[in-house]
Design an enzyme around this catalytic site. Structure first.
Site, PDB file in Angstrom:
ATOM      1  N   ARG A 173      -5.680  10.585   4.278  1.00  0.00           N
ATOM      2  CA  ARG A 173      -4.938  11.482   4.565  1.00  0.00           C
ATOM      3  C   ARG A 173      -3.658  11.898   3.671  1.00  0.00           C
ATOM      4  O   ARG A 173      -3.298  12.696   3.199  1.00  0.00           O
ATOM      5  CB  ARG A 173      -4.203  11.346   5.847  1.00  0.00           C
ATOM      6  CG  ARG A 173      -4.920  11.983   7.100  1.00  0.00           C
ATOM      7  CD  ARG A 173      -4.374  11.608   8.458  1.00  0.00           C
ATOM      8  NE  ARG A 173      -5.413  12.259   9.389  1.00  0.00           N
ATOM      9  CZ  ARG A 173      -5.012  13.316   9.916  1.00  0.00           C
ATOM     10  NH1 ARG A 173      -3.735  14.015   9.814  1.00  0.00           N
ATOM     11  NH2 ARG A 173      -5.773  13.913  10.726  1.00  0.00           N
TER      12      ARG A 173
ATOM     13  N   CYS B  70      -6.736  21.060  10.531  1.00  0.00           N
ATOM     14  CA  CYS B  70      -6.084  21.793  11.437  1.00  0.00           C
ATOM     15  C   CYS B  70      -5.466  23.259  10.710  1.00  0.00           C
ATOM     16  O   CYS B  70      -5.453  23.162   9.548  1.00  0.00           O
ATOM     17  CB  CYS B  70      -4.947  21.072  11.928  1.00  0.00           C
ATOM     18  SG  CYS B  70      -4.051  20.381  10.916  1.00  0.00           S
TER      19      CYS B  70
ATOM     20  N   ARG C 241       1.245  20.601  12.395  1.00  0.00           N
ATOM     21  CA  ARG C 241       1.063  19.307  11.935  1.00  0.00           C
ATOM     22  C   ARG C 241      -0.178  18.954  11.552  1.00  0.00           C
ATOM     23  O   ARG C 241      -1.340  19.553  12.014  1.00  0.00           O
ATOM     24  CB  ARG C 241       1.442  18.577  13.349  1.00  0.00           C
ATOM     25  CG  ARG C 241       2.883  18.633  13.889  1.00  0.00           C
ATOM     26  CD  ARG C 241       3.190  18.178  15.122  1.00  0.00           C
ATOM     27  NE  ARG C 241       3.464  16.761  15.039  1.00  0.00           N
ATOM     28  CZ  ARG C 241       3.782  15.834  16.060  1.00  0.00           C
ATOM     29  NH1 ARG C 241       3.923  16.345  17.040  1.00  0.00           N
ATOM     30  NH2 ARG C 241       4.059  14.639  15.864  1.00  0.00           N
TER      31      ARG C 241
ATOM     32  N   VAL D  27       6.968   7.274  16.747  1.00  0.00           N
ATOM     33  CA  VAL D  27       6.685   8.069  15.581  1.00  0.00           C
ATOM     34  C   VAL D  27       5.525   8.879  15.645  1.00  0.00           C
ATOM     35  O   VAL D  27       5.214   9.837  15.297  1.00  0.00           O
ATOM     36  CB  VAL D  27       6.723   7.110  14.535  1.00  0.00           C
ATOM     37  CG1 VAL D  27       6.579   7.711  13.210  1.00  0.00           C
ATOM     38  CG2 VAL D  27       7.917   6.295  14.487  1.00  0.00           C
TER      39      VAL D  27
ATOM     40  N   LYS E 282       0.805  -1.249   0.094  1.00  0.00           N
ATOM     41  CA  LYS E 282       0.003  -0.166  -0.093  1.00  0.00           C
ATOM     42  C   LYS E 282       0.789   1.180  -0.014  1.00  0.00           C
ATOM     43  O   LYS E 282       0.672   1.977  -0.648  1.00  0.00           O
ATOM     44  CB  LYS E 282      -0.847  -0.280   1.311  1.00  0.00           C
ATOM     45  CG  LYS E 282      -1.426   1.614   1.329  1.00  0.00           C
ATOM     46  CD  LYS E 282      -2.457   1.315   2.729  1.00  0.00           C
ATOM     47  CE  LYS E 282      -1.884   1.720   4.034  1.00  0.00           C
ATOM     48  NZ  LYS E 282      -1.600   3.198   4.041  1.00  0.00           N
ATOM     49  N   ASN E 283       1.968   1.334   1.105  1.00  0.00           N
ATOM     50  CA  ASN E 283       2.640   2.444   0.937  1.00  0.00           C
ATOM     51  C   ASN E 283       3.440   2.751  -0.246  1.00  0.00           C
ATOM     52  O   ASN E 283       4.103   3.889  -0.119  1.00  0.00           O
ATOM     53  CB  ASN E 283       3.461   2.401   2.312  1.00  0.00           C
ATOM     54  CG  ASN E 283       2.380   2.683   3.474  1.00  0.00           C
ATOM     55  OD1 ASN E 283       1.356   2.856   3.156  1.00  0.00           O
ATOM     56  ND2 ASN E 283       2.902   2.369   4.902  1.00  0.00           N
TER      57      ASN E 283
ATOM     58  N   ARG F 178      -9.080  -0.959   4.305  1.00  0.00           N
ATOM     59  CA  ARG F 178      -8.125   0.187   3.497  1.00  0.00           C
ATOM     60  C   ARG F 178      -6.913  -0.255   3.068  1.00  0.00           C
ATOM     61  O   ARG F 178      -6.398   0.164   2.205  1.00  0.00           O
ATOM     62  CB  ARG F 178      -7.712   1.489   4.588  1.00  0.00           C
ATOM     63  CG  ARG F 178      -9.125   2.310   4.700  1.00  0.00           C
ATOM     64  CD  ARG F 178      -8.922   3.406   5.592  1.00  0.00           C
ATOM     65  NE  ARG F 178      -7.353   3.742   5.117  1.00  0.00           N
ATOM     66  CZ  ARG F 178      -6.465   4.341   6.072  1.00  0.00           C
ATOM     67  NH1 ARG F 178      -6.771   4.354   7.260  1.00  0.00           N
ATOM     68  NH2 ARG F 178      -5.150   4.870   5.357  1.00  0.00           N
TER      69      ARG F 178
HETATM   70  C1  UD1 Z   1       3.643   6.956   6.079  1.00  0.00           C
HETATM   71  C2  UD1 Z   1       2.890   5.678   6.046  1.00  0.00           C
HETATM   72  C3  UD1 Z   1       2.355   5.143   7.300  1.00  0.00           C
HETATM   73  C4  UD1 Z   1       3.459   5.065   8.266  1.00  0.00           C
HETATM   74  C5  UD1 Z   1       4.310   6.196   8.474  1.00  0.00           C
HETATM   75  C6  UD1 Z   1       5.237   6.237   9.472  1.00  0.00           C
HETATM   76  C7  UD1 Z   1       2.039   5.839   3.640  1.00  0.00           C
HETATM   77  C8  UD1 Z   1       0.729   6.157   2.746  1.00  0.00           C
HETATM   78  N1  UD1 Z   1       1.660   6.161   5.081  1.00  0.00           N
HETATM   79  O1  UD1 Z   1       2.854   7.832   6.588  1.00  0.00           O
HETATM   80  O2  UD1 Z   1       1.673   4.216   6.933  1.00  0.00           O
HETATM   81  O3  UD1 Z   1       3.009   4.889   9.520  1.00  0.00           O
HETATM   82  O4  UD1 Z   1       4.797   6.841   7.148  1.00  0.00           O
HETATM   83  O5  UD1 Z   1       6.179   5.229   9.013  1.00  0.00           O
HETATM   84  O6  UD1 Z   1       3.290   5.792   3.132  1.00  0.00           O
HETATM   85  N2  UD1 Z   1       4.586  14.782  10.893  1.00  0.00           N
HETATM   86  C9  UD1 Z   1       4.668  16.007  10.988  1.00  0.00           C
HETATM   87  N3  UD1 Z   1       4.618  17.189  10.032  1.00  0.00           N
HETATM   88  C10 UD1 Z   1       4.512  16.778   8.847  1.00  0.00           C
HETATM   89  C11 UD1 Z   1       4.369  15.229   8.652  1.00  0.00           C
HETATM   90  C12 UD1 Z   1       4.501  14.323   9.473  1.00  0.00           C
HETATM   91  O7  UD1 Z   1       4.746  16.396  12.305  1.00  0.00           O
HETATM   92  O8  UD1 Z   1       4.199  17.488   7.757  1.00  0.00           O
HETATM   93  C13 UD1 Z   1       4.829  13.844  12.003  1.00  0.00           C
HETATM   94  C14 UD1 Z   1       3.584  12.576  12.051  1.00  0.00           C
HETATM   95  O9  UD1 Z   1       2.522  13.523  12.895  1.00  0.00           O
HETATM   96  C15 UD1 Z   1       4.055  11.598  12.584  1.00  0.00           C
HETATM   97  C16 UD1 Z   1       5.454  11.450  12.161  1.00  0.00           C
HETATM   98  O10 UD1 Z   1       5.598  12.874  11.670  1.00  0.00           O
HETATM   99  O11 UD1 Z   1       4.212  12.044  13.974  1.00  0.00           O
HETATM  100  C17 UD1 Z   1       5.672  10.739  11.016  1.00  0.00           C
HETATM  101  O12 UD1 Z   1       4.668  10.938  10.052  1.00  0.00           O
HETATM  102  P1  UD1 Z   1       5.202  10.465   8.461  1.00  0.00           P
HETATM  103  O13 UD1 Z   1       6.575   9.794   8.378  1.00  0.00           O
HETATM  104  O14 UD1 Z   1       5.076  11.831   7.481  1.00  0.00           O
HETATM  105  O15 UD1 Z   1       3.995   9.714   8.051  1.00  0.00           O
HETATM  106  P2  UD1 Z   1       3.413   9.424   6.507  1.00  0.00           P
HETATM  107  O16 UD1 Z   1       3.925   9.806   5.649  1.00  0.00           O
HETATM  108  O17 UD1 Z   1       2.032  10.290   6.808  1.00  0.00           O
END
Ligand code: UD1
Length: 422
Positions: free
Chosen positions: A92, A116, A121, A326, A22-23, A396
């Site tokens: 998202r 938000c 965030r 995370v 998926k990712n 999903r």
């Molecule tokens: C991706 C994966 C998800 C996985 C996550 C962490 C996909 C579609 N989803 O999600 O399954 O759980 O990586 O391995 O690939 N953050 C911020 N600001 C930002 C972006 C992120 O503060 O602009 C924070 C988030 O709130 C979270 C952390 O960073 O606490 C990790 O998020 P991120 O690595 O961005 O995860 P996703 O890309 O959303």
């Protein structure tokens, strides 16, 4: 209403092929809009998030054809750069379209996932990266309007290795003028996969898989065909299931080298793991052993397998501590596991788990995608019947968790089905 019913204490045995990731598939689908032409992805998982992303692409004017697991996306006639709001709420990760839309058209319109306000965030890192490449981003009537002429290469520095923000920056930089250097980049295998696809389309990306990625902008891209890798999180989920149930399973079409931290943690918990080529064999005798475990960005133990690991430890022996670094507050599954008799105490970002076997089958609700799958793992170690509600979360990301677990010998049934699969 979607429910899954599982009768526990039935050892698993058998062999299945693991669905596409998926990712990996979602950002690859997003990347297809960078090119005024056709992209073919194979081994695409038939999951709700993929259908949702197809819906978004089609609403913007792309033509998508999914036959079996092959998805053809023709983005030549893409006319709208606006991501419909209801899709953003449903998924998202639709935010990863922002970079490619800006890269190709110099503009994109989206809104906040969850509403938000700007600069906070969870998409601040995405927006900051795009700003560094020259995009102007403003908020109007709850919408995010991003615009630029042609983006210009720059140095981007992430304070946290966000997977989605790294992907967005990478895709935006592909058609930018000049060179972009992304420091503090996420190192997940899905980023390497995305880069491999983009390079196949004619992009010039180096360093994906390390924390410094360099992108030399190009003017045009070309058609490409690429295979989506096996889903390392789905594979890890099924290993968690055999650890809870006992037995021996063989998973084909996996990428064991991207699962090093997972396989090592599961081995410490007592699973016997053999990995070779694209196959992982996992077997479990007796109850899982207690360990202390913390999630972290790749190459650490993935947050997406934290809930399945929690389910395994809850049905194991001894006291474990699981730390989530995370995502904040990702322990909703603990509450459901407690309904099954699990002994879990959550303190901030830590869960203290005292193993207990067997758990007790009861009605629980899938709190989220991975949490729902974790409840299926817990049900394997529960006496009697477990009924998991809110299963739309699970669909999903898992193509057919009932088909897969039934093929491995589980006693599992989806609400709409009339007969038990034993
Ligand atoms: C991706 C994966 C998800 C996985 C996550 C962490 C996909 C579609 N989803 O999600 O399954 O759980 O990586 O391995 O690939 N953050 C911020 N600001 C930002 C972006 C992120 O503060 O602009 C924070 C988030 O709130 C979270 C952390 O960073 O606490 C990790 O998020 P991120 O690595 O961005 O995860 P996703 O890309 O959303």
């Amino acid at each position: 209403m979607s429910e899954i019913r599982i009768r526990g204490l039935c050892p698993l045995k058998g062999e299945i092929a693991i669905q596409g990731s998926k990712n990996a598939a979602l950002p690859m689908m997003a990347a297809s809009v960078l090119h005024k032409g056709t992209t073919v992805l194979t081994h695409v998982p038939r999951i709700q998030d993929v259908f949702c992303m197809m819906g978004i692409l089609e609403s913007m004017g792309c033509r998508c054809r999914l036959e079996g697991h092959q998805l053809e996306i023709d983005a030549a006639d893409l006319t709208s750069v606006s991501i419909p709001e209801h899709y953003i709420k449903a998924m998202r990760s639709s935010i990863i379209l922002l970079g490619p839309l800006l890269g190709r058209f110099g503009e994109a319109v989206t809104s906040y996932p969850g509403g938000c306000s700007i600069g906070r965030r969870p998409i601040d890192l995405h927006l900051e990266a795009l700003r560094r490449l020259g995009a102007g981003i403003r908020e109007e009537d709850g919408k995010i309007l991003a615009s630029a002429g042609r983006l210009v290469g720059a140095e981007i520095r992430f304070g946290f290795p966000s997977v989605g923000a790294t992907e967005n920056a990478l895709m935006a930089a592909v058609l930018a003028e000049g060179t972009t250097v992304i420091r503090g980049a996420a190192r997940e295998p899905e980023i390497q996969e995305l880069s491999h696809m983009l390079n196949g389309m004619g992009a010039r990306i180096r360093g994906a898989g390390t924390d410094v990625i360099q992108v030399e902008g190009v003017k045009t891209l070309r058609d490409t065909q690429v295979r989506v890798s096996g889903d390392r999180i789905a594979a890890g989920t099924y290993i968690a299931c055999v650890m809870a149930a006992g037995g021996r399973i063989c998973l084909r079409q996996t990428e064991p080298e991207s699962m090093t931290a997972v396989l090592s943690a599961f081995s410490r918990m007592g699973a016997r793991i053999q990995a070779g080529g694209e196959t992982v064999t996992a077997s479990m005798d007796g109850r899982p052993a207690a360990i202390d475990l913390r999630t972290s960005p790749y190459p650490g133990f993935p947050t997406d397998l934290q809930s399945p690991a929690l389910a395994v430890l809850a049905s194991g022996r001894g006291t474990s501590c699981l730390e989530e670094t995370v995502f904040e507050g990702r322990f909703a599954t603990a509450r459901e596991l407690v309904k099954m008799g699990a002994r879990i105490r959550v303190e901030g970002n830590r869960a203290m788990v005292e193993g207990r076997f067997p758990l007790t089958g009861t009605r629980v609700e899938a709190p989220d995608l991975r949490g729902g799958a974790a409840l299926a793992a817990a049900a394997m170690a529960a006496e009697g019947e477990t009924v998991i509600g809110q299963c739309r979360h699970i669909f999903r990301g898992y193509e057919d968790i009932c088909r897969d677990l039934a093929a491995l010998g589980a006693s599992i049934q989806r609400e709409s089905e009339a007969t038990w699969v034993e």
